[in-house]
Design an enzyme around this catalytic site. Structure first.
Site, PDB file in Angstrom:
ATOM      1  N   CYS A  22       2.879   5.441  -1.262  1.00  0.00           N
ATOM      2  CA  CYS A  22       4.162   4.861  -0.876  1.00  0.00           C
ATOM      3  C   CYS A  22       5.332   5.449  -1.653  1.00  0.00           C
ATOM      4  O   CYS A  22       6.469   5.371  -1.224  1.00  0.00           O
ATOM      5  CB  CYS A  22       4.136   3.353  -1.056  1.00  0.00           C
ATOM      6  SG  CYS A  22       4.036   2.811  -2.772  1.00  0.00           S
ATOM      7  N   CYS A  28      11.521   4.058   4.705  1.00  0.00           N
ATOM      8  CA  CYS A  28      11.096   2.659   4.783  1.00  0.00           C
ATOM      9  C   CYS A  28      10.466   2.234   3.459  1.00  0.00           C
ATOM     10  O   CYS A  28      10.806   1.189   2.899  1.00  0.00           O
ATOM     11  CB  CYS A  28      10.107   2.488   5.946  1.00  0.00           C
ATOM     12  SG  CYS A  28       9.655   0.773   6.267  1.00  0.00           S
ATOM     13  N   CYS A  29       9.546   3.063   2.926  1.00  0.00           N
ATOM     14  CA  CYS A  29       8.931   2.742   1.621  1.00  0.00           C
ATOM     15  C   CYS A  29       9.980   2.761   0.516  1.00  0.00           C
ATOM     16  O   CYS A  29       9.911   1.973  -0.432  1.00  0.00           O
ATOM     17  CB  CYS A  29       7.825   3.746   1.293  1.00  0.00           C
ATOM     18  SG  CYS A  29       6.245   3.433   2.111  1.00  0.00           S
ATOM     19  N   CYS A  40       1.156  -2.767   3.960  1.00  0.00           N
ATOM     20  CA  CYS A  40       1.945  -3.372   5.028  1.00  0.00           C
ATOM     21  C   CYS A  40       1.177  -3.307   6.350  1.00  0.00           C
ATOM     22  O   CYS A  40       0.449  -2.345   6.611  1.00  0.00           O
ATOM     23  CB  CYS A  40       3.263  -2.621   5.189  1.00  0.00           C
ATOM     24  SG  CYS A  40       4.349  -2.717   3.766  1.00  0.00           S
ATOM     25  N   CYS A  72       1.208  -0.126   8.637  1.00  0.00           N
ATOM     26  CA  CYS A  72       0.723   1.128   8.060  1.00  0.00           C
ATOM     27  C   CYS A  72      -0.680   1.009   7.472  1.00  0.00           C
ATOM     28  O   CYS A  72      -1.085   1.822   6.647  1.00  0.00           O
ATOM     29  CB  CYS A  72       1.687   1.609   6.972  1.00  0.00           C
ATOM     30  SG  CYS A  72       3.374   1.844   7.584  1.00  0.00           S
TER      31      CYS A  72
HETATM   32  S1  SF4 Z   1       4.006   0.893   3.976  1.00  0.00           S
HETATM   33 FE1  SF4 Z   1       4.919   1.159   6.036  1.00  0.00          FE
HETATM   34  S2  SF4 Z   1       6.009  -0.758   6.546  1.00  0.00           S
HETATM   35 FE2  SF4 Z   1       5.522  -0.766   4.318  1.00  0.00          FE
HETATM   36  S3  SF4 Z   1       7.342  -0.027   3.351  1.00  0.00           S
HETATM   37 FE3  SF4 Z   1       6.034   1.787   3.646  1.00  0.00          FE
HETATM   38  S4  SF4 Z   1       6.541   2.633   5.689  1.00  0.00           S
HETATM   39 FE4  SF4 Z   1       7.477   0.581   5.519  1.00  0.00          FE
END
Ligand code: SF4
Length: 261
Positions: free
Chosen positions: A243, A136-137, A217, A220
């Site tokens: 991240c 996701c990151c 985010c 998180c």
């Molecule tokens: S902080 Fe969380 S929601 Fe944001 S990009 Fe990374 S995993 Fe995804």
């Protein structure tokens, strides 16, 4: 590395153009030593002057971002500012980004968004953070930033040593993937930041009043208890602490393993 000119930054630009990290590591170490004890404004001015047009500030418009953004605006409000709009930010952060950029007169804030194809194929329901925060990151932060940094030889971050144990040895300048990274606030602590913000009447991120000393985010980020690491609310309950935008960029000289901008 033998420096042929008196300007280390000139040498860094040449090495950056060649993409030679080993040489850049030497440049970063020497620059860090030379800039030790310099004020954040002096470090920032060095980076912006030497790399004019080829350096960007990367900002999360988070809890402590206003100080470095203000310093940058004072030196050159046309500095490119890269903002990772992951699609999962708090609404308060998006509002703060707009209001603060306007207030400071920053003229080139760029909103970096994930590639549509990545979202469509890998996170179509926008819930990848539940099962795979690394990927996701990667698609929401690392990939968009790497793409945007392609036109720059150097970038500036707002990381500080006091923020967490993983940032305790953050150098003032480091090398990563053919670019230099300047960390003008590395040596500053909480008191200096608060004093600067008060002296310039800088608005705080709205979530700091609700126990968020570090804002990322929404899925998180959690509030932090007194006495805990300031970044302990990020990916709370998991081993993840960063991240990946710095870890993925890290070269040999980088002592810092920290990430979040
Ligand atoms: S902080 Fe969380 S929601 Fe944001 S990009 Fe990374 S995993 Fe995804």
């Amino acid at each position: 590395m033998a420096f042929e000119s008196d300007s280390l930054v000139d040498d860094a630009r040449i090495e950056a153009a060649r993409g030679e990290d080993a040489s850049l590591d030497d440049v970063a170490r020497t620059l860090s030593a030379r800039l030790r004890g310099a004020s954040p404004q002096a470090i920032l001015a060095e980076a912006l002057t030497a790399f004019g047009g080829r350096v960007a500030l990367v900002s999360s418009f988070g809890a402590e971002s206003a100080v470095l953004l203000h310093m940058t605006a004072q030196i050159d409000p046309a500095t490119p500012v890269l903002f990772l709009d992951t699609g999962q930010l708090f609404g308060q952060t998006l509002d703060y980004r707009k209001a603060l950029a306007k207030r400071l007169g920053l003229r080139d804030v760029r909103d970096l968004r994930p590639a549509y194809a990545d979202l469509a194929t890998r996170d179509p329901k926008a819930d990848l953070w539940r099962s795979d925060t690394e990927t996701c990151c990667q698609i929401r932060k690392v990939a968009p930033l790497n793409l945007a940094l392609g036109e720059f030889d150097a970038w500036i971050t707002g990381r500080k040593r006091f923020q967490s144990q993983t940032r305790a040895h953050l150098p003032i300048v480091e090398a990563a993937q053919g670019k230099l990274k300047f960390n003008p606030l590395a040596a500053w602590g909480r008191e200096a930041l608060d004093a600067y913000a008060a002296a310039h009447d800088l608005p705080a991120h709205p979530l700091t009043a609700f126990g968020y000393p570090s804002v990322g985010c929404w899925p998180c980020t959690k509030p932090v208890e007194n006495g805990e690491d300031l970044r302990s609310g990020r990916w709370a309950g998991s081993e993840k602490t960063e991240c990946g935008i710095h870890t993925s960029q890290s070269g040999g000289a980088a002592q810092d393993v920290g990430g979040g901008i």
